[in-house]
Design an enzyme around this catalytic site. Structure first.
Site, PDB file in Angstrom:
ATOM      1  N   HIS A 142       2.915  -9.389  -2.450  1.00  0.00           N
ATOM      2  CA  HIS A 142       3.149  -9.594  -1.015  1.00  0.00           C
ATOM      3  C   HIS A 142       1.971  -9.077  -0.213  1.00  0.00           C
ATOM      4  O   HIS A 142       1.342  -8.090  -0.582  1.00  0.00           O
ATOM      5  CB  HIS A 142       4.447  -8.910  -0.563  1.00  0.00           C
ATOM      6  CG  HIS A 142       4.603  -7.483  -1.004  1.00  0.00           C
ATOM      7  ND1 HIS A 142       4.983  -7.140  -2.279  1.00  0.00           N
ATOM      8  CD2 HIS A 142       4.424  -6.319  -0.336  1.00  0.00           C
ATOM      9  CE1 HIS A 142       5.039  -5.820  -2.379  1.00  0.00           C
ATOM     10  NE2 HIS A 142       4.699  -5.294  -1.213  1.00  0.00           N
TER      11      HIS A 142
ATOM     12  N   ASP B 155       9.400  -7.208   7.795  1.00  0.00           N
ATOM     13  CA  ASP B 155       9.680  -6.094   6.900  1.00  0.00           C
ATOM     14  C   ASP B 155      10.944  -5.369   7.378  1.00  0.00           C
ATOM     15  O   ASP B 155      11.141  -5.163   8.576  1.00  0.00           O
ATOM     16  CB  ASP B 155       8.485  -5.122   6.868  1.00  0.00           C
ATOM     17  CG  ASP B 155       8.551  -4.174   5.687  1.00  0.00           C
ATOM     18  OD1 ASP B 155       7.723  -4.311   4.766  1.00  0.00           O
ATOM     19  OD2 ASP B 155       9.457  -3.297   5.682  1.00  0.00           O
TER      20      ASP B 155
ATOM     21  N   ASN C 273      -0.646  -3.823  -1.524  1.00  0.00           N
ATOM     22  CA  ASN C 273      -0.480  -2.684  -2.417  1.00  0.00           C
ATOM     23  C   ASN C 273      -0.324  -3.192  -3.848  1.00  0.00           C
ATOM     24  O   ASN C 273       0.311  -4.219  -4.082  1.00  0.00           O
ATOM     25  CB  ASN C 273       0.755  -1.874  -2.005  1.00  0.00           C
ATOM     26  CG  ASN C 273       0.592  -1.242  -0.630  1.00  0.00           C
ATOM     27  OD1 ASN C 273      -0.511  -0.861  -0.253  1.00  0.00           O
ATOM     28  ND2 ASN C 273       1.677  -1.131   0.122  1.00  0.00           N
TER      29      ASN C 273
ATOM     30  N   HIS D  98       1.205  -7.383   3.327  1.00  0.00           N
ATOM     31  CA  HIS D  98       1.737  -6.791   4.555  1.00  0.00           C
ATOM     32  C   HIS D  98       0.824  -7.207   5.705  1.00  0.00           C
ATOM     33  O   HIS D  98      -0.411  -7.146   5.578  1.00  0.00           O
ATOM     34  CB  HIS D  98       1.666  -5.254   4.500  1.00  0.00           C
ATOM     35  CG  HIS D  98       2.604  -4.603   3.547  1.00  0.00           C
ATOM     36  ND1 HIS D  98       3.817  -4.076   3.936  1.00  0.00           N
ATOM     37  CD2 HIS D  98       2.495  -4.353   2.223  1.00  0.00           C
ATOM     38  CE1 HIS D  98       4.415  -3.525   2.893  1.00  0.00           C
ATOM     39  NE2 HIS D  98       3.631  -3.676   1.835  1.00  0.00           N
TER      40      HIS D  98
ATOM     41  N   GLY E 111       0.687   2.160  -4.261  1.00  0.00           N
ATOM     42  CA  GLY E 111       1.879   2.313  -3.419  1.00  0.00           C
ATOM     43  C   GLY E 111       2.817   1.120  -3.443  1.00  0.00           C
ATOM     44  O   GLY E 111       3.645   0.956  -2.552  1.00  0.00           O
ATOM     45  N   GLN E 112       2.704   0.279  -4.469  1.00  0.00           N
ATOM     46  CA  GLN E 112       3.581  -0.896  -4.543  1.00  0.00           C
ATOM     47  C   GLN E 112       4.975  -0.479  -4.994  1.00  0.00           C
ATOM     48  O   GLN E 112       5.132   0.208  -6.013  1.00  0.00           O
ATOM     49  CB  GLN E 112       3.003  -1.920  -5.535  1.00  0.00           C
ATOM     50  CG  GLN E 112       3.807  -3.216  -5.584  1.00  0.00           C
ATOM     51  CD  GLN E 112       3.171  -4.276  -6.467  1.00  0.00           C
ATOM     52  OE1 GLN E 112       2.222  -4.008  -7.217  1.00  0.00           O
ATOM     53  NE2 GLN E 112       3.677  -5.491  -6.370  1.00  0.00           N
TER      54      GLN E 112
HETATM   55  P1  AMP Z   1       5.259  -2.211  -1.058  1.00  0.00           P
HETATM   56  O1  AMP Z   1       5.503  -0.735  -0.936  1.00  0.00           O
HETATM   57  O2  AMP Z   1       3.869  -2.639  -0.736  1.00  0.00           O
HETATM   58  O3  AMP Z   1       5.757  -2.753  -2.374  1.00  0.00           O
HETATM   59  O4  AMP Z   1       6.135  -2.878   0.103  1.00  0.00           O
HETATM   60  C1  AMP Z   1       7.434  -3.319  -0.057  1.00  0.00           C
HETATM   61  C2  AMP Z   1       7.961  -3.580   1.321  1.00  0.00           C
HETATM   62  O5  AMP Z   1       9.127  -4.358   1.222  1.00  0.00           O
HETATM   63  C3  AMP Z   1       8.343  -2.310   2.107  1.00  0.00           C
HETATM   64  O6  AMP Z   1       7.582  -2.247   3.311  1.00  0.00           O
HETATM   65  C4  AMP Z   1       9.831  -2.494   2.382  1.00  0.00           C
HETATM   66  O7  AMP Z   1      10.210  -2.023   3.649  1.00  0.00           O
HETATM   67  C5  AMP Z   1       9.988  -3.996   2.257  1.00  0.00           C
HETATM   68  N1  AMP Z   1      11.309  -4.444   1.881  1.00  0.00           N
HETATM   69  C6  AMP Z   1      12.049  -4.026   0.834  1.00  0.00           C
HETATM   70  N2  AMP Z   1      13.223  -4.688   0.795  1.00  0.00           N
HETATM   71  C7  AMP Z   1      13.204  -5.552   1.843  1.00  0.00           C
HETATM   72  C8  AMP Z   1      14.119  -6.527   2.335  1.00  0.00           C
HETATM   73  N3  AMP Z   1      15.303  -6.748   1.748  1.00  0.00           N
HETATM   74  N4  AMP Z   1      13.780  -7.219   3.440  1.00  0.00           N
HETATM   75  C9  AMP Z   1      12.585  -7.016   4.040  1.00  0.00           C
HETATM   76  N5  AMP Z   1      11.681  -6.131   3.606  1.00  0.00           N
HETATM   77  C10 AMP Z   1      11.981  -5.403   2.533  1.00  0.00           C
END
Ligand code: AMP
Ligand code: ZN
Length: 114
Positions: A100, A30, A87, A102, A93-94
């Site tokens: 994905h 992440d 999420n 986490h 919180g997505q």
């Molecule tokens: P969510 O809030 O569950 O949609 O999580 C999205 C996640 O994607 C967050 O933890 C961000 O830090 C991560 N994220 C967004 N852009 C990138 C990226 N380019 N590379 C790696 N992680 C990312």
């Protein structure tokens, strides 16, 4: 999808710190880690969120979760444990609309979430 950040990562158009890749999925660190171990595991097929999966995706979902725990072990989380989070949509919180998982480990995490 052309404008999806995670699809761009899959296509190599945005750099990522890759952990694992096969024909169906990709794992990468992440960009804003919330714990010493924080990586994302995504299907290569653009699925917007877990509520947009279908019965035909059951094997893929199982494989994602199985791979997530395998990678968590490889990254040193076997002894103390880890948290898997999916999420979904606004209240969940997505922020990135590409399914994905986490995987968060390496420290003790609070519960319940805020
Ligand atoms: P969510 O809030 O569950 O949609 O999580 C999205 C996640 O994607 C967050 O933890 C961000 O830090 C991560 N994220 C967004 N852009 C990138 C990226 N380019 N590379 C790696 N992680 C990312
Ligand atoms: Zn996508």
């Amino acid at each position: 999808m052309s404008d999806c950040i995670f699809c761009k990562i899959i296509r190599g158009e945005i750099p990522s710190k890759k952990i694992y890749e096969d024909d169906e999925m990709l794992a990468f660190h992440d960009a804003t880690p919330q714990s010493p171990v924080h990586f994302l595991l995504i299907p290569k097929r653009h699925i917007r969120n877990i509520m947009e999966t279908e019965a035909a995706d059951v094997f893929l979902l199982g494989t994602l979760l199985y791979r997530a725990q395998e990678l968590a072990k490889i990254l040193g989380c076997e002894e103390n444990g880890v948290r898997f989070v999916v999420n979904c949509k606004k209240d969940g919180g997505q922020t990135v609309d590409h399914l994905h998982i986490h995987v968060l480990g390496g420290r003790s995490l609070d519960w319940p979430p805020g």
